[in-house]
Design an enzyme around this catalytic site. Structure first.
Site, PDB file in Angstrom:
ATOM      1  N   THR A  16       0.814  -1.211   0.000  1.00 44.72           N
ATOM      2  CA  THR A  16       0.000   0.000   0.000  1.00 44.72           C
ATOM      3  C   THR A  16       0.846   1.260   0.000  1.00 44.72           C
ATOM      4  OG1 THR A  16      -1.848  -1.096   1.115  1.00 44.72           O
ATOM      5  CG2 THR A  16      -1.743   1.298   1.288  1.00 44.72           C
ATOM      6  N   THR A  89       1.246  -3.971   4.388  1.00 43.98           N
ATOM      7  CA  THR A  89       1.012  -4.253   5.806  1.00 43.98           C
ATOM      8  C   THR A  89       0.434  -5.641   6.060  1.00 43.98           C
ATOM      9  OG1 THR A  89      -1.188  -3.229   5.699  1.00 43.98           O
ATOM     10  CG2 THR A  89       0.662  -1.813   6.345  1.00 43.98           C
ATOM     11  N   ASP A  90      -0.129  -6.273   5.014  1.00 44.33           N
ATOM     12  CA  ASP A  90      -0.735  -7.594   5.219  1.00 44.33           C
ATOM     13  C   ASP A  90       0.239  -8.580   5.852  1.00 44.33           C
ATOM     14  OD1 ASP A  90      -3.118  -6.767   4.173  1.00 44.33           O
ATOM     15  OD2 ASP A  90      -2.894  -7.783   2.247  1.00 44.33           O
TER      16      ASP A  90
END
Length: 326
Positions: A16, A89-90
């Protein structure tokens, strides 16, 4: 390198933080490491010399073990004071803990990202990158292991978790951050115990591991099916390490065939050893051959198990490795 100039490498993996919203309305990774660094206000005022590396341009969910092994090899070649890894961030918690296990030395390695892409109002990427660079350049952060910096908080890799799907303060840890960045200063409040080091150069074996999260009414059928497709398993159990009684036969059989790690699905706190004694309790499961995951959450337990299996570690050695965790 001059003693009064700090050098930090910023390595971009995508995610992201490197995304912009496209005309079809979907966000995709489009920004380079140069783009990310150029967007950070005040970076030039820090006096930190930054070198950038475009390593991958992938969503966090698509990173692989081989990507991260190659990343660790790249980090080892860098003659810098610290390293910042930016990514989706996953999987930040997986990347950080894996790097904590397979890298050595006291150089700060900092992982960060963003919850809001660069096209959104209030994009958090530039602030997170600035705080991460400050942390990587600091002498205070040396010997803390790999850390995650988010929202100006510094989290140990072993404890950090993503606990919200969309919030800019999505990353938390128990018992809490080990430090923070304020007024341009890095403050370290606690130092976690040194993580076990796994030699990635011996990680030549192809293995499959997964996490099975127990739920009310589980009868063991899915566990039995998993046994034919994995080399190791993490059971994310209820509470302090409990499963339905109907799962016991399947788990007993699996524990004879492969390492089965018992973790808690709560995400924090330890797996107990002898508080409860009913069938399916922690003491019953450990007696059946399951291995306590100690205080590791299921995601971190899988990372450690996977790496140990990749390096050819046998079940007794895996038990010892998990037993060494406090």
């Amino acid at each position: 390198m001059a003693d009064n100039v700090r050098h930090v490498a910023v390595i971009s993996l995508g995610g992201t933080i490197a995304m912009t919203t496209q005309t079809d309305g979907g966000a995709t990774p489009t920004l380079s490491a140069d783009d990310l660094v150029a967007a950070v206000p005040g970076l030039a005022d820090t006096g930190i010399r930054v070198q950038v590396h475009d390593f991958r341009r992938l969503p966090g969910a698509s990173l692989s073990f081989s990507d991260l092994f190659e990343l660790a090899a790249t980090i080892e070649t860098l003659a810098v004071d610290g390293v910042v890894v930016t990514q989706g961030t996953d999987t930040i918690e997986e990347t950080a803990y894996l790097l904590d296990l397979i890298t050595t030395g006291d150089m700060p390695i900092v992982v960060t990202g963003a919850m809001r892409n660069a096209s959104m109002a209030g994009a958090d990427g530039p602030a997170n990158v600035l705080a991460a660079i400050r942390t990587a350049a600091s002498t205070e952060a040396r010997s803390t292991g790999c850390v995650v910096v988010f929202g100006e908080e510094i989290h140990a890799a072993r404890w950090v978790r993503k606990t919200h799907a969309t919030s800019p303060t999505a990353f938390t840890s128990y018992p809490g951050p080990i430090g923070y960045v304020a007024e341009d200063r890095v403050r370290i409040l606690a130092r976690p115990d040194t993580a076990p080091t796994i030699d990635r150069h011996h990680a030549a074996i192809s293995v499959r591991t997964t996490i099975f999260t127990v739920g009310i009414g589980d009868d063991g059928t899915l566990l039995q099916a998993l046994g034919d497709h994995v080399d190791g398993l993490v059971v994310a159990a209820f509470g302090a390490g409990h499963v339905p009684m109907a799962c016991l036969d399947a788990l007993t059989d699996l524990a004879k065939r492969m390492p089965v790690i018992l973790a808690t699905r709560t995400g924090s706190g330890p797996v107990l050893r002898q508080t409860y004694g009913f069938p399916g309790s922690e003491s019953d499961l450990l007696a059946r051959g399951l291995i306590s995951g100690s205080t590791l959450d299921p995601v971190k337990a899988r990372i450690l198990l996977h790496l140990l299996l990749m390096t050819g570690t046998d079940k007794d050695q895996i038990t010892q490795a998990f037993s060494a965790l406090s």
